[in-house]
Design a protein around this motif. Structure first.
Motif, PDB file in Angstrom:
ATOM      1  N   TYR A   1      73.771  92.062  95.506  1.00 44.29           N
ATOM      2  CA  TYR A   1      73.109  92.796  96.581  1.00 44.29           C
ATOM      3  C   TYR A   1      73.282  94.276  96.291  1.00 44.29           C
ATOM      4  O   TYR A   1      74.410  94.749  96.119  1.00 44.29           O
ATOM      5  N   ARG A   2      72.178  94.977  96.195  1.00 40.48           N
ATOM      6  CA  ARG A   2      72.212  96.418  95.908  1.00 40.48           C
ATOM      7  C   ARG A   2      73.099  96.732  94.709  1.00 40.48           C
ATOM      8  O   ARG A   2      73.971  97.597  94.772  1.00 40.48           O
ATOM      9  N   GLU A   3      72.864  95.991  93.648  1.00 39.76           N
ATOM     10  CA  GLU A   3      73.478  96.211  92.337  1.00 39.76           C
ATOM     11  C   GLU A   3      74.963  95.864  92.256  1.00 39.76           C
ATOM     12  O   GLU A   3      75.597  96.146  91.233  1.00 39.76           O
ATOM     13  N   GLU A   4      75.504  95.241  93.300  1.00 40.78           N
ATOM     14  CA  GLU A   4      76.913  94.851  93.246  1.00 40.78           C
ATOM     15  C   GLU A   4      77.061  93.352  93.495  1.00 40.78           C
ATOM     16  O   GLU A   4      76.310  92.771  94.282  1.00 40.78           O
ATOM     17  N   GLU A   5      78.057  92.750  92.845  1.00 42.48           N
ATOM     18  CA  GLU A   5      78.329  91.337  93.075  1.00 42.48           C
ATOM     19  C   GLU A   5      78.822  91.174  94.502  1.00 42.48           C
ATOM     20  O   GLU A   5      79.773  91.821  94.935  1.00 42.48           O
TER      21      GLU A   5
END
Lengths: 111, 114
Positions: free
Chosen positions: B50-54
């Motif tokens: 989500y939004r470039e983060e795990e």
């Protein structure tokens, strides 16, 4: 251990029959339960259920959730050969944003 | 509105190699999840971005890693491939917000490890 159990594993019916597929779950921090139909590759979305006792309906398909007894059913009335597929049940958990899938029920509808 | 797409459709690798699978999320969806589906089994959750983060991870070893890009597309990388990694790899996207939304799946990448 979190788990989702579907029954029966497989089912063969004749066109026009009504079928009920079962999904029971033990998942921490339940968020939602989803039903998918998988024919060849991509599972296609059928229903998402979050509240107990509210039936969701789409054509000949309907589903309901019982959060007290931790199960859901998927009903298909007047089955057609095009309903032949694997039906997957998935439960989403708030813990770690995880999804847990059952192994699916393989439905075969014969003319 | 375009659906979820994945590439490649099929892939053959040998044990010990590394593989990268790609997924483009459905338009308007900022969350991508990856699943491994062995023959005759239900999909097993690998991780979510989500939004470039795990944003969540299943019971998979660290040799399974991922990325999400600013356009919300995603990659799944698997290092040191093992025979048991042979499976259908599915990507699913959904919008993350106050209203619960279902995940929508791509067609999958079938990986065979020899």
């Amino acid at each position: 251990e979190d788990k989702v159990v579907q029954s029966p594993l497989s089912l063969v019916v004749h066109e026009g029959d009504t079928v009920t597929l079962n999904c029971s779950y033990e998942v921490t921090n339940f968020r939602s339960l989803l039903w998918y139909k998988q024919e060849k590759k991509a599972p296609t979305f059928l229903f998402m259920l979050t509240s107990s006792g509210i039936e969701k309906k789409s054509g000949r398909l309907s589903s309901i959730l019982d959060k007290k007894e931790l199960f859901s059913i998927l009903n298909i009335t007047a089955t057609q050969t095009g309903d032949s597929a694997v039906y997957l049940c998935a439960v989403e958990s708030n813990t770690g944003n995880q999804f847990y899938f059952g192994t699916g029920t393989s439905l075969t509808v014969i003319p | 509105e375009t659906g979820v797409t994945q590439s490649p459709t099929h892939l053959i690798k040998t044990r010990g190699q590394q593989v990268t699978l790609r997924c483009s999320s459905q338009s308007g969806h900022n969350t991508v999840s990856w699943y491994q589906q062995a023959l005759g089994q239900g999909p097993q959750f690998i991780f979510q971005y989500y939004r470039e983060e795990e944003n969540g991870r299943g019971n998979f070893p660290p040799r399974f890693s991922g990325l999400q890009f600013p356009n919300y597309s995603s990659e799944l990388n698997v290092n040191a491939l093992e025979l048991d990694d042979s499976a259908l790899y599915l990507c699913a996207s959904s919008p993350q917000g106050w209203r619960r939304e279902a995940q929508y799946f791509g067609p999958g990448t079938r990986l065979l490890v020899l």
